[in-house]
Scaffold this active site. Structure first.
Site, mmCIF file in Angstrom:
data_model
loop_
_atom_site.group_PDB
_atom_site.id
_atom_site.type_symbol
_atom_site.label_atom_id
_atom_site.label_comp_id
_atom_site.label_asym_id
_atom_site.label_seq_id
_atom_site.Cartn_x
_atom_site.Cartn_y
_atom_site.Cartn_z
ATOM 1 N N TRP A 16 10.879 7.176 3.681
ATOM 2 C CA TRP A 16 10.719 7.161 2.219
ATOM 3 C C TRP A 16 11.373 8.446 1.699
ATOM 4 O O TRP A 16 11.060 9.535 2.191
ATOM 5 C CB TRP A 16 9.227 7.146 1.896
ATOM 6 C CG TRP A 16 8.845 7.066 0.450
ATOM 7 C CD1 TRP A 16 9.376 6.241 -0.507
ATOM 8 C CD2 TRP A 16 7.797 7.813 -0.192
ATOM 9 N NE1 TRP A 16 8.717 6.434 -1.696
ATOM 10 C CE2 TRP A 16 7.761 7.391 -1.530
ATOM 11 C CE3 TRP A 16 6.903 8.788 0.243
ATOM 12 C CZ2 TRP A 16 6.854 7.910 -2.449
ATOM 13 C CZ3 TRP A 16 6.000 9.299 -0.667
ATOM 14 C CH2 TRP A 16 5.976 8.861 -1.998
ATOM 15 N N ASP A 40 1.368 8.963 7.391
ATOM 16 C CA ASP A 40 1.350 8.429 6.037
ATOM 17 C C ASP A 40 0.889 6.975 6.144
ATOM 18 O O ASP A 40 1.548 6.152 6.788
ATOM 19 C CB ASP A 40 2.755 8.518 5.425
ATOM 20 C CG ASP A 40 2.787 8.027 3.973
ATOM 21 O OD1 ASP A 40 1.891 7.257 3.583
ATOM 22 O OD2 ASP A 40 3.724 8.406 3.247
ATOM 23 N N LYS A 47 -1.635 0.446 -3.152
ATOM 24 C CA LYS A 47 -1.187 -0.907 -2.777
ATOM 25 C C LYS A 47 -2.359 -1.758 -2.311
ATOM 26 O O LYS A 47 -2.458 -2.926 -2.649
ATOM 27 C CB LYS A 47 -0.137 -0.840 -1.671
ATOM 28 C CG LYS A 47 0.656 0.453 -1.585
ATOM 29 C CD LYS A 47 1.905 0.472 -2.420
ATOM 30 C CE LYS A 47 2.487 1.883 -2.436
ATOM 31 N NZ LYS A 47 3.770 1.964 -3.061
HETATM 32 N N1 KET Z 1 3.918 6.921 1.064
HETATM 33 C C1 KET Z 1 4.809 5.917 1.199
HETATM 34 C C2 KET Z 1 5.384 5.624 2.540
HETATM 35 C C3 KET Z 1 5.169 5.171 0.071
HETATM 36 O O1 KET Z 1 6.015 4.181 0.240
HETATM 37 C C4 KET Z 1 4.610 5.476 -1.188
HETATM 38 C C5 KET Z 1 5.045 4.744 -2.391
HETATM 39 C C6 KET Z 1 3.680 6.514 -1.262
HETATM 40 C C7 KET Z 1 3.369 7.216 -0.114
HETATM 41 C C8 KET Z 1 3.031 6.919 -2.556
HETATM 42 O O2 KET Z 1 1.829 6.273 -2.770
HETATM 43 P P1 KET Z 1 0.750 6.774 -3.865
HETATM 44 O O3 KET Z 1 -0.547 6.747 -3.118
HETATM 45 O O4 KET Z 1 0.768 5.797 -4.977
HETATM 46 O O5 KET Z 1 1.110 8.166 -4.301
HETATM 47 N N2 KET Z 1 6.115 4.056 -2.384
HETATM 48 C C9 KET Z 1 6.659 3.184 -3.413
HETATM 49 C C10 KET Z 1 6.624 3.699 -4.799
HETATM 50 C C11 KET Z 1 7.221 5.067 -4.954
HETATM 51 O O6 KET Z 1 8.349 5.307 -4.513
HETATM 52 O O7 KET Z 1 6.515 5.902 -5.547
HETATM 53 C C12 KET Z 1 8.076 2.766 -3.002
HETATM 54 O O8 KET Z 1 8.573 3.197 -1.953
HETATM 55 O O9 KET Z 1 8.677 1.944 -3.718
#
Ligand code: KET
Length: 397
Positions: free
Chosen positions: A130, A211, A246
């Site tokens: 990511w 993660d 998610k």
């Molecule tokens: N880790 C990973 C691997 C991930 O894909 C995301 C979000 C997050 C953490 C962030 O999660 P949060 O708990 O909402 O802070 N990914 C999607 C959205 C983004 O880029 O923010 C994506 O990859 O599309």
């Protein structure tokens, strides 16, 4: 004052999602951002989340600041969810858990903590990963490198090369690992590979940083915590940032946590203290509404059962879309092997489409994906999957 600023180029994922919203075409398809959409293309509000919110509203409680480390019930529920309520590390009190502002907040707080207390440590992440992993750790002042991971030739993991790279890292290096549902490839380590990797991490005195953003989208809620539990069993000290964005479909609530598994309870207390110091000088304390939702859904047996059923349904719908995409593409382009859509796990698939093909998909067909060729399979539904597969078949050489 600000004329010297460089313009912000925008984030490749979030900007594309914005661009999609502005596209006037009625038949556009959003496969850009990692968000679960239902079969009607909507972000669902899970009934268990509505019920938790209704309870909170009925109670009419005040909204004080939460403690720096977040809500006690949520932190305990997170430990039970990740490690299992009966895990020795939980019972021994050797895990420091904080509620954070999404898992992003957790990742960054952990990175700031490492920069302060293990200042010589560089971070190693999978190639690819990511994009924001790099940005967050570099933003914390930590050097970021990559270890071999995805093999475009086989669509699998370059496990021998990965093991070799890990074996050569200096002690205390941070090794960032996706606990399940690898973003962007959808290609995970097998359980056997995890069992090979964990003793190596321990022997080389490395600092794993997991993660866990897609828990439940791989094989199941407990199943997807396999790597977390294996590491906790092994006695290694490690970090795990987990997200409810998610799994509970509560993206904007910013519900996440950071847990640091330590050698003993005394160390965990020290770590928790310094993590609190890191948070206090940053955003001070996390969100009370997120804590109310997560702690209720996880701890109330009825809400918990409903949540588990919802997660299973979301996972299964994505799997059904993988099958449809595979079937249509295989029919349109006989002789080509699209089996990777079936074997890849979680929300994402790595299509192998070039940036030029991705551009054509967007411009000509209104199908949006990021330029690495990653698609969010959860953006597919029974109304758009065939059209999307036909568009993909048209741009593949
Ligand atoms: N880790 C990973 C691997 C991930 O894909 C995301 C979000 C997050 C953490 C962030 O999660 P949060 O708990 O909402 O802070 N990914 C999607 C959205 C983004 O880029 O923010 C994506 O990859 O599309």
């Amino acid at each position: 004052m600000f004329q010297h600023l460089e313009p912000y180029a925008g984030d490749p994922i979030l900007s594309l999602n914005d661009e999609f919203q502005k596209d006037p075409r009625a038949d556009k398809v959003n496969l850009s951002i990692g968000i679960y959409f239902d079969d009607k293309g909507r972000i669902p509000v899970l009934q268990c989340v509505r019920d938790a919110e209704a309870q909170m509203l009925a109670e009419g409680g005040a909204k004080p600041y939460l403690p720096i480390e977040g809500s006690g019930p949520m932190r305990q529920a997170v430990q039970h969810l990740l490690f299992g309520a009966e895990h020795g590390a939980v019972k021994a009190g050797r895990i420091a858990t904080l509620q954070t502002v999404g898992s992003s907040g957790g990742l960054r707080v952990g990175a700031d903590f490492i920069r302060r207390w293990l200042p010589g440590s560089a971070m190693w992440m999978s190639d690819p990963s990511w994009d924001n992993h790099r940005a967050m750790f570099e933003g914390a002042g930590i050097a970021v490198h990559t270890y071999p991971y995805y093999d475009p030739a086989t669509g699998g993991v370059r496990f021998d090369a990965l093991r070799e790279a890990i074996a050569g890292l200096p002690a205390r290096s941070i090794v960032l690992l996706h606990a399940c549902c690898h973003n962007p490839t959808g290609v995970d380590l097998s359980r056997e590979q995890w069992r090979e990797l964990v003793p190596l991490l321990r022997q080389r005195e490395l600092l794993p940083y997991l993660d866990l953003a897609y828990q439940g989208y791989g094989d199941g809620i407990a199943e997807d915590a396999y790597a977390v539990r294996l590491l906790a069993d092994s006695g290694v000290s490690f970090f795990v940032a987990n997200s409810f964005s998610k799994s509970m479909s509560v993206y904007g609530e910013r519900a996440g946590a950071l847990s640091v598994v330590c050698a003993d309870a005394a160390e965990a207390e020290l770590v928790l203290g310094q993590l609190k110091a890191t948070v206090r000088r940053n955003y001070s304390s996390p969100a009370i509404h997120a804590a109310g939702i997560v702690s209720r859904v996880l701890a109330d047996p009825k809400l918990r059962a409903a949540w588990e059923a919802d997660v299973a349904a979301m996972r299964e719908r994505i799997q059904a879309m993988r099958k449809s995409l595979h079937a249509t593409l295989s029919a349109k382009r006989p002789g080509r092997d699209f089996g990777y859509f079936l074997s890849q796990r979680g929300m994402f698939s790595y299509t192998g489409l070039s940036a030029a093909q991705v551009d054509r998909l967007r411009e000509q067909f209104g199908v949006y994906l990021i330029r690495s060729g990653r698609i969010c399979v959860a953006g597919l539904n029974t109304g758009n999957v065939e059209r999307t597969a036909s568009a993909m078949a048209a741009v593949i050489d």
